[in-house]
Design a protein around this motif. Structure first.
Motif, PDB file in Angstrom:
ATOM      1  N   THR A  21      15.292  59.545 -43.093  1.00 28.77           N
ATOM      2  CA  THR A  21      16.105  60.639 -43.637  1.00 28.77           C
ATOM      3  C   THR A  21      16.217  60.569 -45.152  1.00 28.77           C
ATOM      4  O   THR A  21      16.979  61.323 -45.746  1.00 28.77           O
ATOM      5  N   GLU A 130      24.803  63.140 -53.746  1.00 23.61           N
ATOM      6  CA  GLU A 130      24.467  63.764 -52.462  1.00 23.61           C
ATOM      7  C   GLU A 130      22.978  64.081 -52.336  1.00 23.61           C
ATOM      8  O   GLU A 130      22.588  65.097 -51.771  1.00 23.61           O
ATOM      9  N   HIS A 309      16.554  68.765 -41.117  1.00 26.91           N
ATOM     10  CA  HIS A 309      16.660  67.671 -42.098  1.00 26.91           C
ATOM     11  C   HIS A 309      16.215  68.123 -43.477  1.00 26.91           C
ATOM     12  O   HIS A 309      16.809  67.750 -44.496  1.00 26.91           O
ATOM     13  N   ARG A 312      18.609  69.674 -46.180  1.00 29.30           N
ATOM     14  CA  ARG A 312      19.769  68.948 -46.712  1.00 29.30           C
ATOM     15  C   ARG A 312      19.862  68.982 -48.233  1.00 29.30           C
ATOM     16  O   ARG A 312      20.956  69.008 -48.792  1.00 29.30           O
ATOM     17  N   LYS A 520      23.534  67.612 -42.095  1.00 30.42           N
ATOM     18  CA  LYS A 520      23.749  66.166 -42.174  1.00 30.42           C
ATOM     19  C   LYS A 520      24.057  65.601 -40.797  1.00 30.42           C
ATOM     20  O   LYS A 520      23.572  64.522 -40.433  1.00 30.42           O
ATOM     21  N   ASP A 523      20.903  64.963 -38.851  1.00 34.63           N
ATOM     22  CA  ASP A 523      20.250  63.687 -39.142  1.00 34.63           C
ATOM     23  C   ASP A 523      20.973  62.535 -38.456  1.00 34.63           C
ATOM     24  O   ASP A 523      20.352  61.636 -37.895  1.00 34.63           O
TER      25      ASP A 523
END
Length: 625
Positions: A21, A130, A309, A312, A520, A523
């Motif tokens: 990830t 982030e 994913h 993100r 998120k 993931d």
């Protein structure tokens, strides 16, 4: 007889590692076209980092601005974190003029109280740290670079944004679409080649490195540097752009090529934001429902077959928008009123930074105008296009009065000659008060929920606004971050109502942030699923191994028992065979003994007969005599 053991051994447990990830990559089964689209927009958004100083880049990327205690060559001393706030905006006393790096951020302190609910805001700007999914993205790229992935090729990333396509997304009204002029592929290539001579620097470094030699004159002796009043001396500054305004004896062409890099970067960011977050004109019209439709259309239809994913990274770009507004207004806004508190550019509080931006902007504007004048003297039809591109870059619009200071200083080529509404285009320090409500609609960006900047009367605020935040009043309830503060994760994700309000379904910011949170969660769930599958497969292997062992043990026991039975039978047969043999031997012995007895009797009989014959013969001879 027991058959052979034909039971297969159990399949060994396969321990799968959770998906990586930490990077953007194409997942198994992910649609290639949708993946390419996601990568393209991430690549466009990444242009934002070019506008930020290194400390802010690090902040967003890692959550830590790094060690800024040392004097930085060309910049000087970094602003003391304790002084980084509005009340020190533009301060010149106590050595503050020697510091750089004091920018406005929507960091609202460690804790706040909303309607009796304590909220921990973390004390960091929104979006800091982030970038967990961007491990294969170059966050400190140079100004001339345009492909930010370290292990992916972004298709057609070298080409400029199509002007007409861009206008369809950005123009507030149809009549504005023709104001966005074409940037040619060949001239953009030339612009990047020109920019490459400055090496590995981003836009911030390029614009202001050298500000450590600035000198200020505080004309009104109020201890604060104000662009409209005070004076700065940049003659000793060794700016990178000094003497780079001309190319091949063409006046101002170098400045024009530099501007093209900056404008293309901005267009890419705005174009990506319009596609992913929704068109800013819907924000302008307070159409939260339309924004939600566009957000859903992008994620569910345009890239509906991409892996969640890979979405993100969009979250950090959305949260960076408020800081980016500061960068845009500081690097392009009109002088002497470049938007910001106390006449500072783009909410940049540091006197050193704001003076550096001002020096660069004046240099760029002056020299691109020289290039326009040159084109006019040569009869080139390109003069109007270049002039309009400059107006777009400089955020010029008709929100100024005709008697504005800029027009007085610069004649007709100014705000009065152009009206190019675009996001973050409100470039006056006093725009909250002097711009009309209609002007707000033209220049609102993605860091705002709607163009309504004044909610001092909460009863007049839109029903979909965060009710916790609107009670504060003033402009802050309109901030995008204000829409989620005080709400629980379940409210933001739409799994629960807040005070009987479905804010996820009515407030576009809550809806968008809720999606980021779900990405998120995706993931996290993928990791949990992987661990669960591993645990189940391990349990399956252990169970099947136990069954296999039991079956094999029973087979071995049966084989041993069978062999024991066979041995007993063999012993019985052998015993019988031995008894039979003994009987045969006894019978043979008896037979031999009988034969011997019979032979002995026969011999005796023969002997007797011989004796009789001999007696008879002897008697016969006696008679003859």
């Amino acid at each position: 007889m027991t058959a052979g053991f034909f039971q297969s051994k159990p399949r060994p447990a396969i321990f799968k590692l959770p998906e990586d990830t930490s990077k953007i990559f194409k997942h198994h089964g992910e649609n290639q076209q949708d993946f390419d689209t996601v990568v393209k927009f991430i690549n466009y958004f990444q242009e934002m980092f070019k506008f930020f100083p290194e400390w802010k880049q690090k902040g967003f990327w890692s959550g830590d601005e790094g060690d800024l205690t040392k004097n930085s060559p060309g910049f000087g001393q970094y602003s003391d974190p304790k002084q980084k706030r509005l009340e020190n905006s533009g301060k010149l006393g106590s050595g503050y003029q020697e510091r750089y790096g004091d920018w406005h951020d929507i960091s609202l302190g460690e804790k706040a109280l909303f309607d009796g609910i304590k909220v921990d805001l973390g004390g960091k700007p929104w979006g800091y740290g982030e970038s967990e999914a961007g491990g294969n993205i170059n966050w400190d790229a140079s100004a001339y670079e345009y492909d930010f992935f370290t292990d992916l090729t972004v298709k057609n990333s070298e080409n400029p944004i199509d002007a007409s396509d861009y206008a369809n997304y950005i123009a507030v009204k149809d009549s504005d679409k023709g104001k966005f002029q074409k940037i040619g592929a060949s001239e953009l290539k030339s612009a990047r080649s020109f920019m490459a001579q400055f090496g590995k620097v981003n836009y911030y470094d390029f614009m202001v490195k050298g500000i450590d030699k600035l000198k200020f004159t505080d004309k009104n002796n109020n201890g604060t540097f104000e662009l409209g009043t005070d004076v700065y001396d940049a003659s000793a500054c060794n700016f990178m752009w000094n003497s780079k305004q001309d190319v091949d004896n063409v006046p101002g062409k170098g400045a024009f090529l530099i501007m093209l890099n900056l404008l293309e970067s901005r267009r890419r960011i705005y174009y990506a934001a319009s596609n992913v977050f929704g068109k800013n004109k819907n924000i302008a019209e307070s159409k939260s429902g339309e924004m939600i439709k566009e957000i859903d259309n992008f994620f569910d239809s345009k890239v509906g077959n991409a892996d969640p994913h890979n979405f993100r990274m969009f979250g950090i770009y959305f949260k960076m928008m408020h800081s980016f507004r500061s960068a845009i207004q500081a690097t392009a806004g009109e002088y002497p009123y470049i938007g910001g508190d106390q006449q500072g550019p783009g909410y940049v509080y540091s006197a050193r930074d704001r003076a550096g931006f001002d020096a660069f902007t004046k240099w760029l504007d002056t020299n691109v105008k020289r290039y326009v004048a040159h084109l006019k003297t040569t009869g080139s039809a390109d003069a109007g296009r270049v002039d309009t591109l400059l107006a777009e870059y400089r955020l010029r619009n008709k929100a100024y009065d005709d008697n504005d200071q800029y027009v007085k200083d610069n004649g007709t080529i100014g705000a009065g000659a152009y009206d190019i509404p675009q996001p973050f285009g409100m470039n006056r320090s006093d725009y909250w008060w002097k711009y009309s409500k209609e002007d707000h609609k033209k220049y609102v960006g993605w860091d705002s929920f709607s163009p309504e900047f004044d909610y001092k009367d909460p009863s007049k605020a839109p029903g979909s606004i965060n009710p916790l935040w609107q009670k504060i009043g003033g402009a802050h309830p309109n901030y995008a971050i204000g829409q989620i503060l005080g709400l629980g994760d379940q409210h933001i994700k739409g799994h629960d109502l807040y005070n009987n309000q479905d804010l996820n379904g009515t407030n576009w910011v809550v809806h968008l942030v809720g999606r980021f949170m779900k990405f998120k969660d995706h993931d996290t769930q993928q990791g949990v699923n992987c661990l669960s599958i591993n645990a189940l497969d391990s349990a399956r292997f252990q169970s099947e191994s136990a069954q296999y062992s039991r079956k094999k043990e029973k087979y071995e026991d049966d084989k041993i028992e069978e062999k024991s039975d066979e041995a007993a039978e063999d012993a019985r047969i052998l015993g019988n065979q031995r008894a039979d043999a003994q009987k045969s031997q006894q019978k043979a012995q008896q037979q031999r003994q009988q034969i011997a007895s019979d032979a002995e009797k026969a011999a005796a009989k023969r002997k007797l007969m011989m004796q009789l014959f001999s007696q008879m013969f002897e008697n016969s001879n006696k008679n003859k005599k």
